[in-house]
Design a protein around this motif. Sequence first.
Motif, short mmCIF file in Angstrom:
data_model
loop_
_atom_site.label_atom_id
_atom_site.label_comp_id
_atom_site.label_asym_id
_atom_site.label_seq_id
_atom_site.Cartn_x
_atom_site.Cartn_y
_atom_site.Cartn_z
N GLY A 1 0.97 -1.21 0.13
CA GLY A 1 -0.19 0.00 0.01
C GLY A 1 1.08 1.28 -0.12
N ILE A 2 1.90 1.14 -0.66
CA ILE A 2 3.07 2.40 -0.79
C ILE A 2 3.23 2.68 -1.93
CG2 ILE A 2 3.63 1.99 1.64
CD1 ILE A 2 6.15 0.78 0.57
N THR A 3 4.01 3.73 -2.22
CA THR A 3 4.30 4.18 -3.80
C THR A 3 5.88 4.44 -3.55
OG1 THR A 3 2.23 4.97 -4.41
CG2 THR A 3 4.24 5.71 -5.72
N ILE A 4 6.46 4.05 -4.37
CA ILE A 4 7.92 4.15 -4.17
C ILE A 4 8.65 4.62 -5.82
CG2 ILE A 4 8.31 2.24 -2.60
CD1 ILE A 4 9.38 0.48 -4.58
N SER A 5 9.91 5.27 -5.58
CA SER A 5 10.15 5.65 -7.02
C SER A 5 11.70 5.16 -7.24
CB SER A 5 10.37 7.14 -7.12
OG SER A 5 10.81 7.67 -5.96
N SER A 6 12.59 4.65 -6.02
CA SER A 6 13.77 4.26 -6.17
C SER A 6 13.89 3.30 -4.74
CB SER A 6 14.65 5.42 -6.14
OG SER A 6 14.73 5.82 -4.72
N GLY A 7 15.14 2.52 -5.03
CA GLY A 7 15.40 1.72 -3.85
C GLY A 7 15.48 2.44 -2.51
N GLU A 8 15.86 3.56 -2.45
CA GLU A 8 15.93 4.32 -1.06
C GLU A 8 14.51 4.11 -0.35
OE1 GLU A 8 17.48 8.65 0.53
OE2 GLU A 8 17.05 8.22 -1.76
N ASP A 9 13.50 4.05 -1.06
CA ASP A 9 12.23 4.24 -0.26
C ASP A 9 12.10 2.69 0.47
OD1 ASP A 9 11.26 6.63 -1.36
OD2 ASP A 9 10.86 5.74 -3.36
N ILE A 10 12.94 1.87 0.20
CA ILE A 10 12.99 0.61 0.64
C ILE A 10 14.34 0.15 1.42
CG2 ILE A 10 12.58 -1.87 0.59
CD1 ILE A 10 10.11 -0.49 0.20
N PHE A 11 15.16 0.19 0.80
CA PHE A 11 16.68 -0.15 1.22
C PHE A 11 16.99 0.93 2.11
CE2 PHE A 11 16.53 -2.16 -2.94
CZ PHE A 11 16.46 -3.44 -2.47
N GLY A 12 16.69 2.18 1.90
CA GLY A 12 16.98 3.30 2.78
C GLY A 12 16.68 3.27 4.16
N LYS A 13 15.53 2.52 4.37
CA LYS A 13 14.75 2.33 5.78
C LYS A 13 15.32 1.11 6.56
CE LYS A 13 10.19 3.90 4.00
NZ LYS A 13 8.92 3.76 3.91
N LEU A 14 16.17 0.22 5.84
CA LEU A 14 17.01 -0.79 6.63
C LEU A 14 18.12 -0.33 7.21
CD1 LEU A 14 16.45 -3.31 3.72
CD2 LEU A 14 15.17 -3.14 5.88
N ASN A 15 18.66 1.02 7.04
CA ASN A 15 19.77 1.64 7.57
C ASN A 15 21.07 0.76 7.30
OD1 ASN A 15 17.98 3.48 8.76
ND2 ASN A 15 18.07 2.53 10.83
N LEU A 16 21.16 0.43 6.02
CA LEU A 16 22.15 -0.41 5.55
C LEU A 16 23.64 0.57 5.41
CD1 LEU A 16 20.67 -2.52 2.83
CD2 LEU A 16 20.93 -3.25 5.20
N VAL A 17 23.67 1.39 4.86
CA VAL A 17 24.91 2.31 4.49
C VAL A 17 25.66 2.51 5.77
CG1 VAL A 17 25.99 4.31 3.19
CG2 VAL A 17 24.16 3.11 2.43
N GLY A 18 27.04 2.34 5.89
CA GLY A 18 27.80 2.72 6.87
C GLY A 18 27.37 2.05 8.35
N ASN A 19 26.44 0.70 8.22
CA ASN A 19 26.03 0.00 9.23
C ASN A 19 26.37 -1.30 9.06
OD1 ASN A 19 24.75 0.40 11.76
ND2 ASN A 19 22.78 0.02 10.87
N ILE A 20 27.36 -1.81 8.50
CA ILE A 20 27.47 -3.15 8.38
C ILE A 20 28.67 -3.77 9.37
CG2 ILE A 20 28.13 -4.97 6.73
CD1 ILE A 20 25.35 -3.64 6.19
N HIS A 21 28.21 -4.77 10.06
CA HIS A 21 29.25 -5.46 11.01
C HIS A 21 30.07 -6.55 10.00
CE1 HIS A 21 30.51 -8.67 13.72
NE2 HIS A 21 30.79 -7.60 14.56
N SER A 22 29.16 -7.33 9.38
CA SER A 22 29.99 -8.58 8.61
C SER A 22 28.83 -9.00 7.53
CB SER A 22 30.08 -9.73 9.58
OG SER A 22 29.06 -10.33 10.27
N VAL A 23 29.28 -9.34 6.36
CA VAL A 23 28.50 -9.87 5.52
C VAL A 23 28.96 -11.26 4.70
CG1 VAL A 23 29.87 -8.74 3.68
CG2 VAL A 23 27.52 -9.26 3.04
#
Length: 277
Positions: A153-175
């Motif tokens: 039920g949401i409208t998005i225009s880029s990955g930031e609208d989903i991935f940005g909410k996951l707080n990934l950039v600069g916040n990774i301990h391991s992968v």
Amino acid sequence: MKKYQQRPSVKSILIVVAVMMSIGIFTLINYVPQDSTKDNQDENVEIPAIQLPKNNTNADMVGLIVYNGKIYTQTNTKINDTDAKALKDEKLGTTKGNIDEWSKQKAYDKELASTIGEMDVYSVKGYDQDFRLMVYHMQDGNHYAEFFENLNGITISSGEDIFGKLNLVGNIHSVQWRAFSDWDHDNENYKPIFDMDALNTFLKELNKTKPYLREQKSDPINSSRNNEEYRELALKLHDGSTVKLTLLRDGYIYYGIADVYFEMNEGVFSMFWNQLK
């Protein structure tokens, strides 16, 4: 082994089964896109709202919570009970556990209606409450924690609208990553990634990816379930949560049960894909 079926038509998409193993209570719910079209002018994508079923007999089951007019469903991001305790923020209430496969339509209209029994619901420190909630509960002497997210039920225009909410950039301990056959058989055969520069470039580019609605004939995952084209990426964050993404060799990325996938710039994606061999 996980079983696969051809995706149903857009008008009858059903939510993927998400099992509450420790609770054993489920709900029936349809994922029915209504006017789910891409705006050709601004390239926005409307992820269809979950439509509660008029007839439960033909619906699949999914764990959910109704809160503040939104439906939150189980997610691909996991967390252990110790780290979850530190992320608990404001207590929002206790779920009613009033929905099962025999529930009437009016049961879904109640605040904190759910399929998970009676469990305390919290906002999550560092995350948008309109996006993510957490249940935290004591059961059989052990604490139980799980995230629920609103990805419909949401409208998005880029990955930031989903991935940005996951707080990934600069916040990774391991992968880590694993191939399709290990994911398919639930084998914990993960391999580490050590090139953090390549990872950080990839994560920043995630916010620029282009979204597409998943449809039966055009969804690239339908022909990519093999070890050459499919990777699961497990990103452990500094807050203890682990985000899992599905990557396909041709530059496509998926998150959870959202009825959308994303396409990344070919050069950036190819550079990162080389880390997954």
